[in-house]
Scaffold this motif. Sequence first.
Motif, short mmCIF file in Angstrom:
data_model
loop_
_atom_site.label_atom_id
_atom_site.label_comp_id
_atom_site.label_asym_id
_atom_site.label_seq_id
_atom_site.Cartn_x
_atom_site.Cartn_y
_atom_site.Cartn_z
N GLY A 52 9.15 -44.31 -66.98
CA GLY A 52 8.94 -45.62 -66.38
C GLY A 52 7.52 -46.12 -66.38
N ARG A 137 15.69 -42.37 -68.17
CA ARG A 137 15.09 -42.93 -66.95
C ARG A 137 16.17 -43.41 -65.98
NH1 ARG A 137 11.40 -48.48 -66.63
NH2 ARG A 137 11.29 -48.58 -64.36
N LEU A 178 8.76 -36.50 -66.59
CA LEU A 178 9.89 -36.57 -65.66
C LEU A 178 9.55 -35.92 -64.33
CD1 LEU A 178 12.96 -35.87 -67.99
CD2 LEU A 178 12.15 -38.06 -67.11
N LEU A 181 7.65 -38.54 -62.54
CA LEU A 181 8.55 -39.59 -62.05
C LEU A 181 9.28 -39.12 -60.80
CD1 LEU A 181 10.15 -42.24 -62.22
CD2 LEU A 181 11.67 -41.11 -63.87
N THR A 418 9.50 -47.95 -60.31
CA THR A 418 10.49 -46.86 -60.32
C THR A 418 11.93 -47.36 -60.28
OG1 THR A 418 10.28 -46.72 -57.91
CG2 THR A 418 8.91 -45.22 -59.22
N GLY A 420 15.42 -48.26 -61.53
CA GLY A 420 16.29 -47.96 -62.66
C GLY A 420 17.47 -48.91 -62.65
#
Length: 445
Positions: A52, A137, A178, A181, A418, A420
């Motif tokens: 992201g 993501r 990841l 994130l 962030t 999604g």
Amino acid sequence: MPKILIVGGGYAGFYTARVLEKQLRSGEAEVTVVDPLPYMTYQPFLPEVAAGTVEPRHAVVPLRRHLKTTNVIAARVTAVDHATKTATLTPEVGEPWEFSYDIIVMTAGAITRTFPIPGIADGAFGLKTIEEAAAIRDRVTANFEKASVLPAGPARDRLLTFTVVGGGFAGIEVFGELRSLASALLKQYPTLSFDDTHFHLIEAMGRIMPEVSLETSKWVIKNLAERGAQIHLDTQLTSAVDGVIETSTGERFETDLIVWTAGVMAHPVLRNTDLPLEERGRLRLGADLRARTEDGDVVADVWGAGDATAVPDLSGGGVAGMCVPNAQHAVRQGKLLGKNIVGSLRGDEPREYFHKNMGAVAGLGIGHGVFQAGKLSIKGLLAWLMHRGYHGLAMPMWERKIRVFGNWIISFFVRRDTVGIIARENPRAVFEEYAARPKAAATRK
């Protein structure tokens, strides 16, 4: 006018076409690029797209916008008969047709190489396309949403367990991104803690990132371990059926996300051609990027570059004397290839490809990175800034560079986005659920 057919619009194909547009005189040749996708993907950004920090649309370059005089055909090349100089083009909609050419340029690229491990083909993600990175993501963000309303237990553990297979650059970068994130997402979920997330990387060899020194690779393992990630070395994945991971070392755990980054292979279209291939299925080339037979004879009017080809590495590096499949080589080979084709049309001898690797740089999540050039090794924040600077400038086309740097600058002030889009894979679900439907006709007695 000679017709030049470029098979594939990735790095090598895009840059070959760009150079041809700049250097060919009007009416000197007709150039056609065939690719099923309307854009070139800048693959070094895929880990950041998955995390992201780069928007998916900013990591691709639209072919039609930036190839002004090149014919772009949205189709797949499914066969090539160089004896008759024809290629079979198969569009997504409609019937295949034969395309005649005078010169063919094979830049079909590579696909993810997998092994017949149970469960991988059914449930894993690759990391070769922008669609895969965006889906990864969305899966991570969706899993945090689902886990946040569950009590501690196996179901929540599975949702918050993420697995990457392959410890090369791509695997380590997406693994680190990841992890970064997930740490950012935890701040928004008071019901979840750092210890609830589990990150596993499985690598069959005894080390990661062979492009850097052993000392640097050990620092990466330590850095990721300190951030709550676990790397399994000398470990092979033996099964992943229904997300249940089983390894050669006897470990067993459940995961809801598997990212496979354990190698690439030349595009299978090469198998449906009469072009000279080497043992790994790549187009055999000389250092001048012309196709060669096994005996070293030049195959007239066949050129190539990039991951689908075997190009001698005159610098003495590479694997088995050949250039490794990466963006550095593909971009530079594509630029030289365009110049060599123009030169050949004008009676000049082609130049040989030579590039000595200046170093390797990898991002491991915001604020974490490594850089290796010879014995020089830089780690941490400075290496991360070097990673962003290099790839931001290496991104093709200034309008794309501006979008990428602009997004990074905005994120610096307002933090990473962030969000999604969880329902992207089934966008009609809500519409279908509530849509009015015709009533069934009344049955007459």
